[in-house]
Design a protein around this motif. Structure first.
Motif, PDB file in Angstrom:
ATOM      1  N   SER A   1      13.358 -52.075 -38.051  1.00  0.00           N
ATOM      2  CA  SER A   1      13.227 -53.006 -36.950  1.00  0.00           C
ATOM      3  C   SER A   1      12.579 -52.305 -35.766  1.00  0.00           C
ATOM      4  O   SER A   1      12.780 -51.121 -35.555  1.00  0.00           O
ATOM      5  CB  SER A   1      14.588 -53.540 -36.529  1.00  0.00           C
ATOM      6  OG  SER A   1      15.183 -54.255 -37.583  1.00  0.00           O
ATOM      7  N   ALA A   2      11.850 -53.070 -35.008  1.00  0.00           N
ATOM      8  CA  ALA A   2      11.226 -52.553 -33.792  1.00  0.00           C
ATOM      9  C   ALA A   2      12.040 -53.035 -32.589  1.00  0.00           C
ATOM     10  O   ALA A   2      12.545 -54.155 -32.579  1.00  0.00           O
ATOM     11  CB  ALA A   2       9.792 -53.046 -33.687  1.00  0.00           C
ATOM     12  N   TYR A   3      12.150 -52.167 -31.580  1.00  0.00           N
ATOM     13  CA  TYR A   3      12.945 -52.492 -30.405  1.00  0.00           C
ATOM     14  C   TYR A   3      12.115 -52.322 -29.150  1.00  0.00           C
ATOM     15  O   TYR A   3      11.380 -51.361 -29.005  1.00  0.00           O
ATOM     16  CB  TYR A   3      14.190 -51.591 -30.326  1.00  0.00           C
ATOM     17  CG  TYR A   3      15.089 -51.770 -31.513  1.00  0.00           C
ATOM     18  CD1 TYR A   3      16.029 -52.789 -31.543  1.00  0.00           C
ATOM     19  CD2 TYR A   3      14.981 -50.935 -32.611  1.00  0.00           C
ATOM     20  CE1 TYR A   3      16.850 -52.969 -32.641  1.00  0.00           C
ATOM     21  CE2 TYR A   3      15.794 -51.106 -33.722  1.00  0.00           C
ATOM     22  CZ  TYR A   3      16.721 -52.123 -33.726  1.00  0.00           C
ATOM     23  OH  TYR A   3      17.535 -52.308 -34.828  1.00  0.00           O
ATOM     24  N   ALA A  33       6.956 -51.721 -28.533  1.00  0.00           N
ATOM     25  CA  ALA A  33       8.097 -51.667 -29.444  1.00  0.00           C
ATOM     26  C   ALA A  33       8.176 -50.296 -30.100  1.00  0.00           C
ATOM     27  O   ALA A  33       7.165 -49.657 -30.359  1.00  0.00           O
ATOM     28  CB  ALA A  33       7.964 -52.762 -30.501  1.00  0.00           C
ATOM     29  N   PHE A  34       9.400 -49.871 -30.376  1.00  0.00           N
ATOM     30  CA  PHE A  34       9.656 -48.559 -30.949  1.00  0.00           C
ATOM     31  C   PHE A  34      10.543 -48.721 -32.176  1.00  0.00           C
ATOM     32  O   PHE A  34      11.424 -49.563 -32.206  1.00  0.00           O
ATOM     33  CB  PHE A  34      10.324 -47.650 -29.909  1.00  0.00           C
ATOM     34  CG  PHE A  34       9.561 -47.622 -28.613  1.00  0.00           C
ATOM     35  CD1 PHE A  34       8.437 -46.829 -28.479  1.00  0.00           C
ATOM     36  CD2 PHE A  34       9.937 -48.429 -27.548  1.00  0.00           C
ATOM     37  CE1 PHE A  34       7.705 -46.819 -27.296  1.00  0.00           C
ATOM     38  CE2 PHE A  34       9.225 -48.429 -26.367  1.00  0.00           C
ATOM     39  CZ  PHE A  34       8.103 -47.619 -26.236  1.00  0.00           C
ATOM     40  N   THR A  35      10.313 -47.866 -33.180  1.00  0.00           N
ATOM     41  CA  THR A  35      11.041 -48.019 -34.443  1.00  0.00           C
ATOM     42  C   THR A  35      11.787 -46.776 -34.889  1.00  0.00           C
ATOM     43  O   THR A  35      12.596 -46.853 -35.804  1.00  0.00           O
ATOM     44  CB  THR A  35      10.072 -48.397 -35.585  1.00  0.00           C
ATOM     45  OG1 THR A  35       9.070 -47.382 -35.683  1.00  0.00           O
ATOM     46  CG2 THR A  35       9.425 -49.741 -35.339  1.00  0.00           C
ATOM     47  N   ASP A  36      11.542 -45.633 -34.300  1.00  0.00           N
ATOM     48  CA  ASP A  36      12.075 -44.391 -34.835  1.00  0.00           C
ATOM     49  C   ASP A  36      12.855 -43.633 -33.765  1.00  0.00           C
ATOM     50  O   ASP A  36      12.396 -43.501 -32.635  1.00  0.00           O
ATOM     51  CB  ASP A  36      10.914 -43.530 -35.339  1.00  0.00           C
ATOM     52  CG  ASP A  36      11.355 -42.359 -36.181  1.00  0.00           C
ATOM     53  OD1 ASP A  36      12.552 -42.024 -36.190  1.00  0.00           O
ATOM     54  OD2 ASP A  36      10.484 -41.756 -36.834  1.00  0.00           O
ATOM     55  N   TRP A  37      14.010 -43.110 -34.122  1.00  0.00           N
ATOM     56  CA  TRP A  37      14.821 -42.370 -33.144  1.00  0.00           C
ATOM     57  C   TRP A  37      14.111 -41.122 -32.659  1.00  0.00           C
ATOM     58  O   TRP A  37      14.385 -40.630 -31.568  1.00  0.00           O
ATOM     59  CB  TRP A  37      16.192 -42.024 -33.709  1.00  0.00           C
ATOM     60  CG  TRP A  37      16.186 -40.956 -34.749  1.00  0.00           C
ATOM     61  CD1 TRP A  37      16.056 -41.127 -36.096  1.00  0.00           C
ATOM     62  CD2 TRP A  37      16.282 -39.556 -34.542  1.00  0.00           C
ATOM     63  NE1 TRP A  37      16.070 -39.931 -36.731  1.00  0.00           N
ATOM     64  CE2 TRP A  37      16.209 -38.929 -35.807  1.00  0.00           C
ATOM     65  CE3 TRP A  37      16.435 -38.746 -33.423  1.00  0.00           C
ATOM     66  CZ2 TRP A  37      16.272 -37.559 -35.967  1.00  0.00           C
ATOM     67  CZ3 TRP A  37      16.498 -37.373 -33.593  1.00  0.00           C
ATOM     68  CH2 TRP A  37      16.417 -36.791 -34.846  1.00  0.00           C
ATOM     69  N   ASP A  39      11.274 -40.900 -31.589  1.00  0.00           N
ATOM     70  CA  ASP A  39      10.489 -41.236 -30.394  1.00  0.00           C
ATOM     71  C   ASP A  39      11.243 -40.831 -29.131  1.00  0.00           C
ATOM     72  O   ASP A  39      10.652 -40.653 -28.091  1.00  0.00           O
ATOM     73  CB  ASP A  39      10.214 -42.749 -30.326  1.00  0.00           C
ATOM     74  CG  ASP A  39       9.220 -43.218 -31.376  1.00  0.00           C
ATOM     75  OD1 ASP A  39       8.445 -42.388 -31.875  1.00  0.00           O
ATOM     76  OD2 ASP A  39       9.225 -44.419 -31.684  1.00  0.00           O
ATOM     77  N   ILE A  64      16.976 -45.430 -29.305  1.00  0.00           N
ATOM     78  CA  ILE A  64      17.347 -45.665 -30.699  1.00  0.00           C
ATOM     79  C   ILE A  64      18.177 -44.468 -31.136  1.00  0.00           C
ATOM     80  O   ILE A  64      17.704 -43.331 -31.114  1.00  0.00           O
ATOM     81  CB  ILE A  64      16.107 -45.829 -31.591  1.00  0.00           C
ATOM     82  CG1 ILE A  64      15.293 -47.041 -31.115  1.00  0.00           C
ATOM     83  CG2 ILE A  64      16.517 -45.968 -33.056  1.00  0.00           C
ATOM     84  CD1 ILE A  64      13.976 -47.215 -31.832  1.00  0.00           C
ATOM     85  N   GLY A  97      20.134 -51.625 -43.275  1.00  0.00           N
ATOM     86  CA  GLY A  97      18.819 -52.143 -43.615  1.00  0.00           C
ATOM     87  C   GLY A  97      18.335 -51.640 -44.956  1.00  0.00           C
ATOM     88  O   GLY A  97      19.118 -51.259 -45.817  1.00  0.00           O
ATOM     89  N   ASP A  99      15.591 -49.301 -45.174  1.00  0.00           N
ATOM     90  CA  ASP A  99      14.713 -48.152 -44.972  1.00  0.00           C
ATOM     91  C   ASP A  99      14.846 -47.085 -46.041  1.00  0.00           C
ATOM     92  O   ASP A  99      13.882 -46.412 -46.374  1.00  0.00           O
ATOM     93  CB  ASP A  99      14.973 -47.500 -43.613  1.00  0.00           C
ATOM     94  CG  ASP A  99      14.516 -48.357 -42.457  1.00  0.00           C
ATOM     95  OD1 ASP A  99      13.805 -49.349 -42.706  1.00  0.00           O
ATOM     96  OD2 ASP A  99      14.853 -48.033 -41.311  1.00  0.00           O
TER      97      ASP A  99
END
Length: 111
Positions: A1-3, A33-37, A39, A64, A97, A99
Motif C-alpha cells: 500500500s502507498a501512504y 505517496a510512499f510504500t517502503d519503511w 524511505d 511507515i 498483506g 508482499d
C-alpha cells in the motif's frame, strides 16, 4: 500500500496543492505517496489557495513502521546411516498483506 496525506481546506472552494520536489512548486493535485519503511519519515507540504485570501501552507509527516516477521522450520535430526528425515516447508507469520507471498520457503540442505 502507498501512504500519503489528505489535506482539506477550511474554506469552501479553496484549492489544495502539494509540494513537488522536482519542480519546487505546489503543483501536485495529490499527495506524494510512499510504500517502503526504508524511505524513513517523509514530510509532505501542502498549500490551500482561494481568491481573495492569503495562501495557507502546512505540512504533515508520513511514517511507515517496519514490521518484523517470523520464519519457522521444523526441527529434525538423524542417526548416521539412517534415511534423511522429511523436511517440511518453512512457515512465515506475522506479516500483513501479500508482499511476502512470493518468497520460496522450501527447505534445502547439502550433505
Amino acid at each position: 500500500s502507498a501512504y500519503g496525506v489528505e489535506a482539506k481546506a477550511s474554506l469552501e472552494g479553496a484549492t489544495v496543492k502539494y509540494w513537488n520536489e522536482e519542480t519546487e512548486a505546489y503543483d501536485l493535485d495529490e499527495s506524494p505517496a510512499f510504500t517502503d519503511w526504508t524511505d524513513g519519515p517523509k514530510t509532505v507540504k501542502f498549500q490551500a489557495t482561494l481568491y481573495g485570501y492569503e495562501a495557507a501552507e502546512g505540512e504533515a509527516t508520513v511514517t511507515i513502521n517496519k514490521k518484523d516477521v517470523s520464519i519457522s522450520v521444523a526441527d529434525s535430526s538423524k542417526v548416521y546411516g539412517a534415511d534423511d528425515p522429511a523436511f517440511e516447508k518453512a512457515t512465515i507469520t506475522e506479516y500483513v498483506g501479500e508482499d511476502l507471498d512470493g518468497i520460496d520457503l522450501s527447505v534445502s540442505r547439502t550433505d
